[in-house]
Design a protein around this motif. Sequence first.
Motif, PDB file in Angstrom:
ATOM      1  N   SER A  48       1.295  -1.321  -0.223  1.00 15.75           N
ATOM      2  CA  SER A  48      -0.375  -0.890  -0.096  1.00 15.75           C
ATOM      3  C   SER A  48       0.682   0.913  -0.277  1.00 15.75           C
ATOM      4  O   SER A  48       1.523   1.297   0.784  1.00 15.75           O
ATOM      5  CB  SER A  48      -0.793  -0.126   0.660  1.00 15.75           C
ATOM      6  OG  SER A  48      -1.201   1.311   1.609  1.00 15.75           O
ATOM      7  N   ALA A  49       0.309   2.076  -0.749  1.00 15.81           N
ATOM      8  CA  ALA A  49       1.103   3.602  -0.361  1.00 15.81           C
ATOM      9  C   ALA A  49       0.864   4.356   0.247  1.00 15.81           C
ATOM     10  O   ALA A  49       1.951   5.360   1.185  1.00 15.81           O
ATOM     11  CB  ALA A  49       0.678   4.528  -1.799  1.00 15.81           C
ATOM     12  N   GLN A  59       6.402   5.728   5.089  1.00 16.13           N
ATOM     13  CA  GLN A  59       7.163   6.239   3.938  1.00 16.13           C
ATOM     14  C   GLN A  59       9.105   6.003   4.416  1.00 16.13           C
ATOM     15  O   GLN A  59       9.086   6.523   6.386  1.00 16.13           O
ATOM     16  CB  GLN A  59       7.344   7.434   2.908  1.00 16.13           C
ATOM     17  CG  GLN A  59       6.467   7.071   2.367  1.00 16.13           C
ATOM     18  CD  GLN A  59       6.054   6.308   1.425  1.00 16.13           C
ATOM     19  OE1 GLN A  59       6.364   6.227   0.416  1.00 16.13           O
ATOM     20  NE2 GLN A  59       5.388   5.485   1.168  1.00 16.13           N
ATOM     21  N   GLU A  94      13.952   2.538  -5.239  1.00 18.53           N
ATOM     22  CA  GLU A  94      12.396   2.636  -5.454  1.00 18.53           C
ATOM     23  C   GLU A  94      12.331   3.219  -7.574  1.00 18.53           C
ATOM     24  O   GLU A  94      10.979   2.210  -7.533  1.00 18.53           O
ATOM     25  CB  GLU A  94      12.757   3.926  -5.018  1.00 18.53           C
ATOM     26  CG  GLU A  94      10.296   4.295  -5.112  1.00 18.53           C
ATOM     27  CD  GLU A  94       9.927   3.669  -4.461  1.00 18.53           C
ATOM     28  OE1 GLU A  94       8.916   4.328  -3.909  1.00 18.53           O
ATOM     29  OE2 GLU A  94      10.447   2.624  -4.155  1.00 18.53           O
ATOM     30  N   LYS A 124       9.835   0.590  -9.293  1.00 20.59           N
ATOM     31  CA  LYS A 124       8.765   0.358 -10.070  1.00 20.59           C
ATOM     32  C   LYS A 124       8.803  -0.011 -11.534  1.00 20.59           C
ATOM     33  O   LYS A 124       8.346  -0.264 -11.915  1.00 20.59           O
ATOM     34  CB  LYS A 124       8.688   2.236 -10.596  1.00 20.59           C
ATOM     35  CG  LYS A 124       8.195   2.674  -9.110  1.00 20.59           C
ATOM     36  CD  LYS A 124       7.997   4.561  -9.517  1.00 20.59           C
ATOM     37  CE  LYS A 124       7.876   4.815  -7.726  1.00 20.59           C
ATOM     38  NZ  LYS A 124       7.611   6.267  -7.545  1.00 20.59           N
ATOM     39  N   TYR A 183       5.869  -2.123 -10.550  1.00 21.84           N
ATOM     40  CA  TYR A 183       5.151  -1.777  -9.958  1.00 21.84           C
ATOM     41  C   TYR A 183       4.662  -0.487  -9.295  1.00 21.84           C
ATOM     42  O   TYR A 183       5.903   0.858  -8.966  1.00 21.84           O
ATOM     43  CB  TYR A 183       5.987  -2.298  -8.400  1.00 21.84           C
ATOM     44  CG  TYR A 183       5.380  -4.137  -8.102  1.00 21.84           C
ATOM     45  CD1 TYR A 183       4.654  -4.323  -7.289  1.00 21.84           C
ATOM     46  CD2 TYR A 183       7.088  -4.544  -8.030  1.00 21.84           C
ATOM     47  CE1 TYR A 183       4.582  -5.937  -7.818  1.00 21.84           C
ATOM     48  CE2 TYR A 183       7.045  -5.924  -8.148  1.00 21.84           C
ATOM     49  CZ  TYR A 183       6.054  -6.230  -7.775  1.00 21.84           C
ATOM     50  OH  TYR A 183       6.090  -7.827  -7.812  1.00 21.84           O
ATOM     51  N   PRO A 184       4.194   0.626 -10.490  1.00 21.85           N
ATOM     52  CA  PRO A 184       3.944   1.682 -10.059  1.00 21.85           C
ATOM     53  C   PRO A 184       4.075   2.555  -9.236  1.00 21.85           C
ATOM     54  O   PRO A 184       4.370   3.891  -9.195  1.00 21.85           O
ATOM     55  CB  PRO A 184       3.365   1.532 -11.277  1.00 21.85           C
ATOM     56  CG  PRO A 184       2.030   0.650 -11.343  1.00 21.85           C
ATOM     57  CD  PRO A 184       2.580  -0.338 -10.311  1.00 21.85           C
ATOM     58  N   SER A 185       3.110   1.696  -7.897  1.00 22.52           N
ATOM     59  CA  SER A 185       2.831   2.965  -7.222  1.00 22.52           C
ATOM     60  C   SER A 185       4.452   3.085  -5.913  1.00 22.52           C
ATOM     61  O   SER A 185       3.922   3.458  -5.112  1.00 22.52           O
ATOM     62  CB  SER A 185       1.560   1.814  -5.936  1.00 22.52           C
ATOM     63  OG  SER A 185       1.930   0.875  -5.722  1.00 22.52           O
ATOM     64  N   ASN A 208       7.367   2.081  -2.756  1.00 24.56           N
ATOM     65  CA  ASN A 208       7.655   1.350  -1.440  1.00 24.56           C
ATOM     66  C   ASN A 208       8.449   0.097  -2.118  1.00 24.56           C
ATOM     67  O   ASN A 208       7.449  -0.603  -1.332  1.00 24.56           O
ATOM     68  CB  ASN A 208       6.024   1.730  -1.293  1.00 24.56           C
ATOM     69  CG  ASN A 208       6.353   1.417   0.547  1.00 24.56           C
ATOM     70  OD1 ASN A 208       7.675   1.207   1.469  1.00 24.56           O
ATOM     71  ND2 ASN A 208       5.245   1.980   1.408  1.00 24.56           N
TER      72      ASN A 208
END
Length: 288
Positions: free
Chosen positions: A67-68, A72, A190, A194, A198-200, A202
């Motif tokens: 989950s974004a 962070q 990161e 992506k 995984y474009p979001s 984290n």
Amino acid sequence: MMRKVDSVEIVAMIVVVTAIVLALLNWERVVHFTEYAIQRTAGTPPAASAPAMPVVPVTRGASNAVSAAQPQLQVPATSASLPTLEHSDSAIGKAIESIIGRSAFAQWVVPHRLIVHIVSTLDNLPRQQAPVQAWPVKPVPGSFQVSGHGATLAIAQGNAARYAPYLQILQSLGAQRLVSVYLDFYPLFEQAYKELGYPSGNFNARLLVVIDNLLAAPEPQAPILLAQPHVLYTYADSTLESASAGQKILMRMGLRNEQAVKSWLRQIKAELMQHLQATPASSPRTEP
């Protein structure tokens, strides 16, 4: 899975972000292992049809969902001066070399597309297979040792001793230093995550998932019985055989080595947790 003939161990010196796997995992490398493993996975094309040193594609699902909104990572301001991902090999190579030494770097590390291959390998550890195409390390000589035959076939007690030099290196590396280097290069990890699919983003959240999966590895007592239904060895215990790729690697190291690695992983996780900050909840925008 393990192979009886021509197998070699891979020391997964996945440093920096692989702080979690540096000197931690020794992989059983086998001839044609990739083709064998991938062909057993439904719907996945044989490795022979893939380009050289590819990024292993991911299979999205609940186990990979991050989950974004999760906390962070706090990244130092110096990360803004990093090279591009495509031109990062020299910088990350020097950082890794400064941690493990020039000799170890030359012996173990594949200095090409390092960050991409580190991210891909780590992302695959909680899965059933971690394909060899993107490993960021070189194989080192050494045969997987077994004893007995038939119903008594097992991992030989002497096999664990082969990991001793790497455990010594592992335990000499401070968690704070490793995580510090990881933080410096985090934006590139990161970006690679992506681009892996995984474009979001984290990646750090995924890294913590990997650590937790390794910490949850079974700790079987010797003898660890094996089966050999075909060319490759498998664990005779179906529970052990159903474990993730990373967990199987840990179990092959022997109980004492596995517990030592887990102790080190807990230190890495504790250090990472100190650099997390909660993502502020979004609120309706108010026009001035």
